[in-house]
Design an enzyme around this catalytic site. Structure first.
Site, PDB file in Angstrom:
ATOM      1  N   ARG A  66       0.815  -1.109  -0.018  1.00 21.07           N
ATOM      2  CA  ARG A  66      -0.057   0.013   0.034  1.00 21.07           C
ATOM      3  C   ARG A  66       0.910   1.177  -0.323  1.00 21.07           C
ATOM      4  NH1 ARG A  66      -5.589   1.810   1.048  1.00 21.07           N
ATOM      5  NH2 ARG A  66      -6.297  -0.270   1.289  1.00 21.07           N
ATOM      6  N   GLU A  69      -9.047   6.231   7.851  1.00 24.31           N
ATOM      7  CA  GLU A  69      -7.707   6.205   7.489  1.00 24.31           C
ATOM      8  C   GLU A  69      -7.094   7.562   6.623  1.00 24.31           C
ATOM      9  OE1 GLU A  69      -5.514   2.101   7.217  1.00 24.31           O
ATOM     10  OE2 GLU A  69      -7.355   2.147   6.041  1.00 24.31           O
TER      11      GLU A  69
END
Length: 782
Positions: free
Chosen positions: A321, A733
């Site tokens: 990621r 997030e």
């Protein structure tokens, strides 16, 4: 028909308080450490390694075992199943056999009547070690070469970087040290295990992933999953730290409970929790970036080096990621991203809010800031000229189109509402008049992909019961850690049924009710579980509507009511074609029950059309992207390095908000947690692998004085998100990375010391020490 109900009229189900807020305030909220089981409960204690790397030569447990009040002292030999508790790559022993690889690694387990006896027993353990060489940093691991890699390097590339650099007018190269971060959840790692009959084991675990905890316990105990039940009512914070590493405490408690056949609870002491558990991964990155006179980027190369710690855990997924967010919000035609994960003798690092995204974004934001200084431009101009486009220049390095791009929309609104241009001029004027105090400001964006990049994890289940009094119990596979997931599930259930939210209760997450669930992570908790609940509700509505359409038809002498015309609203069912035909929800439910209609349904959802080819680094790993931006302004005392955050303006994209109160809280909380990471939260180890700041008196998380003096947070309006639950977006997030605006505002203030003519030395976090060294470096060359 009169509506008989004890509930108030339906209120706005998108404007309700957190479902546990009253319990939190009054202290009635039950956490695992509050649970009263029986007088048979034993205290579990973990005996850990004092060395970062050592061979166990011998040990004698006889004195500890003989101490009155001690019921068990276990070694790896007492494990009935597999001696491993790793989630993916099996490289994390439950208890060490012969060689410890970090300080705080578990060697023995002790069960005693109370904590005092357990600690006394631990002091009686006689053990001898042979110290071995240690690797305690990324640089030390890199110096040892490829043998220290925890997995083969990963790569994502697009275009031709050689061509891009040839086209560039200017090229800059650099590196960036990025620190780790302690999760510092208020509730430390805790699990209470209660043995049942036969092989049964029930675990009350503070875990983000009950199904994985169930799987680990089954493997360690050597029993099938059907014998293990894991329940999570709520967590006192998690932030990723309880996605995999909650499994450790659960495994240890389960082994002691199995051996003693008594309930056992392990709750880690705060200092021990910080010493034993993994952090946000520290990174060391190098980069090379090419650009023209306007600041348009033509090529970008970066190598992201991650400190995995002693085991794999989720390191490779986190690294993946980070690589996927290495370009952040910017279209870069020629790009090459390499990711390496290095093994060190520190606790295995793990998931943390943003899951690698922050580390990847930090590098490109630092590079863009350098471009601006090099070209003597405002960094805002460089960001604007490089944003992803809406119709073109909208392909990511991994070949996914950036659709429903909100960057320009947010930019225009935030630049105006924050008065950016006027404040920028005012800051320049202030700095020209003050020698020792300097102001700085920065605007930074975020584009964050929403979905698990491991595609099969994008699934969720639910179980919804409608009781014959008209109340509803909603079960789902997500976990509540304070973020408001249960509140949103309650809202979704109420909205889909068209009833008052007070009719709905969301129960504890339990593996015996909803099996095979994914972690509550990747910001996808509401997306996945909300759709699963909707699927269950749709099934129940169809059954109830069919029964009521038949009733309306019978009651009106055969004048048909069609199922498709039955609507659920305001705690009633109404035939839209015959509005006078109306029945209360509870009467409709009772009618269905009396006519033997099932009022329980399972639900399921899988995210459509997400896939990723890891070998080639291409695919569509994300269902959609979330966007946001922040403007932060700081005042810096250049003599002490102390900074004050004067103002922060945030505009964040959550689609159509399910609950604005919760979403704003999440945005602000994420920004403040990110602020801690980029400023004060520094993890420091000595040369023997001991964590030096392992308590709140030495590890500095943000406090009330760190919050912006002027804090303005808004949610983007008029930007619904297609193909998601009620057109909403994930929120947990992405806003964390908006704190880069504060980090770079500090750098902007430092830069003002040298009148922005030189590039300041800078790293993350920007602690007082980093700031002062940077300021002195500029002053020494002026």
């Amino acid at each position: 028909m009169t509506v008989k109900t004890n509930f108030p009229p339906q209120k706005d189900a998108t404007n309700i308080a957190h479902e546990s807020s009253a319990f939190h305030v009054t202290g009635e909220a039950v956490y695992i450490d509050d649970m009263l089981i029986s007088n048979q409960l034993l205290h579990g204690h973990v005996y850990t390694s004092p060395h970062a790397h050592a061979k166990i030569l011998r040990y004698d447990l006889s004195k500890a075992q003989a101490l009155a009040g001690v019921h068990a002292v276990l070694t790896y030999k007492d494990i009935p199943g597999h001696n491993d508790m790793a989630p993916i790559v099996k490289d994390e022993p439950v208890l060490i056999e012969d060689t410890v690889t970090f300080v705080g690694q578990a060697i023995f387990l002790i069960a005693a009547d109370n904590e005092e006896i357990a600690l006394a027993a631990a002091a009686l353990v006689d053990i001898e070690y042979e110290l071995l060489p240690t690797v305690l940093s990324i640089e030390a691991a890199m110096a040892k070469g490829e043998s220290q890699l925890i997995a083969p390097p990963r790569k994502i590339a697009n275009g031709d970087v050689a061509k891009g650099f040839a086209e560039a007018t200017h090229i800059l190269e650099g590196d960036l040290h990025i620190g780790g971060q302690e999760h510092w959840y208020l509730e430390t790692q805790v699990c209470l295990c209660v043995p049942g009959e036969g092989d049964e084991m029930k675990a009350y675990s503070s875990t983000q992933h009950p199904s994985e905890t169930q799987a680990i316990l089954a493997e360690v105990l050597g029993i099938p999953k059907m014998e293990v039940e894991v329940q999570t009512r709520r967590m006192g914070g998690a932030f990723g730290g309880k996605e995999t590493q909650a499994n450790h405490t659960a495994a240890w408690a389960a082994l002691l409970a199995k051996h003693t056949q008594r309930p056992v609870k392990i709750r880690l002491f705060r200092d021990d929790d910080q010493k034993m558990t993994g952090k946000r991964h520290p990174y060391y990155a190098t980069y090379k970036i090419g650009f023209n006179e306007q600041g348009k980027i033509t090529a970008y190369e970066t190598i992201l080096n991650s400190d995995a710690g002693a085991a794999t855990d989720l390191t490779m997924a986190v690294l993946e990621r980070a690589m996927m967010h290495a370009e952040n919000s910017y279209y870069i035609p020629h790009i090459n991203i390499v990711g390496n994960a290095w093994k060190t003798n520190l606790p295995s690092n793990t998931a943390f809010r943003g899951f690698g995204g922050p580390q990847g974004v930090a590098v490109i934001e630092q590079a863009i800031d350098r471009i601006a200084r090099f070209l003597n431009k405002d960094a805002a101009e460089i960001r604007l000229v490089n944003f992803y486009g809406e119709e073109s220049e909208n392909l990511t390095p991994y070949q996914q189109l950036v659709e429903n791009n909100r960057l320009s929309m947010i930019w225009d609104e935030l630049l105006a509402s924050s008065e950016y241009k006027a404040r920028r001029k005012a800051i320049d004027d202030y700095n020209a008049q003050h020698e020792f105090y300097k102001k700085g400001m920065a605007i930074t964006p975020i584009k964050f992909g929403i979905s698990f990049t491991t595609s099969f994890l994008n699934q969720a289940g639910a179980l919804v019961h409608v009781y014959n009094d008209g109340t509803i119990l909603s079960n789902h596979g997500g976990t509540e850690m304070g973020q408001g997931l249960h509140t949103k599930i309650k809202q979704i259930t109420a909205l889909e049924f068209g009833v008052h939210p007070d009719r709905v209760k969301v129960n504890a997450t339990n593996t015996s009710k909803v099996p095979n669930t994914s972690a509550t992570a990747a910001s996808a908790g509401t997306d996945l579980n909300g759709m699963a609940v909707k699927n269950a509700v749709d099934k129940l509505k169809k059954r109830i509507a069919e029964a009521i359409a038949e009733k309306f038809t019978t009651d009106n002498e055969g004048d048909a009511s069609l199922v498709e015309n039955i609507v659920f609203q305001n705690d009633c069912l109404i035939d839209e074609a015959h509005p006078q035909r109306k029945i209360s929800f509870e009467d409709a439910v009772m009618h269905s029950y009396l006519n033997q209609i099932s009022l329980s349904a399972t639900g399921f959802y899988r995210t459509p059309d997400v896939h990723f080819d890891r070998e080639n680094g291409v695919g569509k790993p994300y269902h959609y992207f979330s966007f946001g931006m922040a403007v932060s302004e700081v005042l810096l005392d250049t003599l002490t390095g102390h900074h004050t955050l004067l103002r922060a303006d945030i505009l964040h994209d959550v689609g159509e908000s399910l609950n604005a109160r919760i979403d704003i809280g999440q945005v602000e909380g994420a920004y403040i947690q990110g602020l801690g990471w980029v400023t004060t939260e520094e993890c420091k180890w000595d040369d023997k692998g001991n964590l030096l700041n392992h308590s709140p008196d030495t590890y500095k998380i943000p406090g009330i004085q760190d919050i912006p003096k002027d804090f303005r947070t808004h949610l983007l309006q008029g930007a619904p998100n297609p193909n998601t639950i009620r057109r909403s977006k994930a929120v947990a997030e992405p806003p964390f990375m908006l704190a880069f605006s504060a980090w770079l505002a500090i750098k902007d203030a430092i830069s003002a010391v040298g009148n922005h003519a030189q590039e300041p030395a800078f790293s993350l976090p920007a602690t007082n020490e980093v700031i002062l060294l940077s300021v002195e470096g500029l002053r020494s060359t002026v």
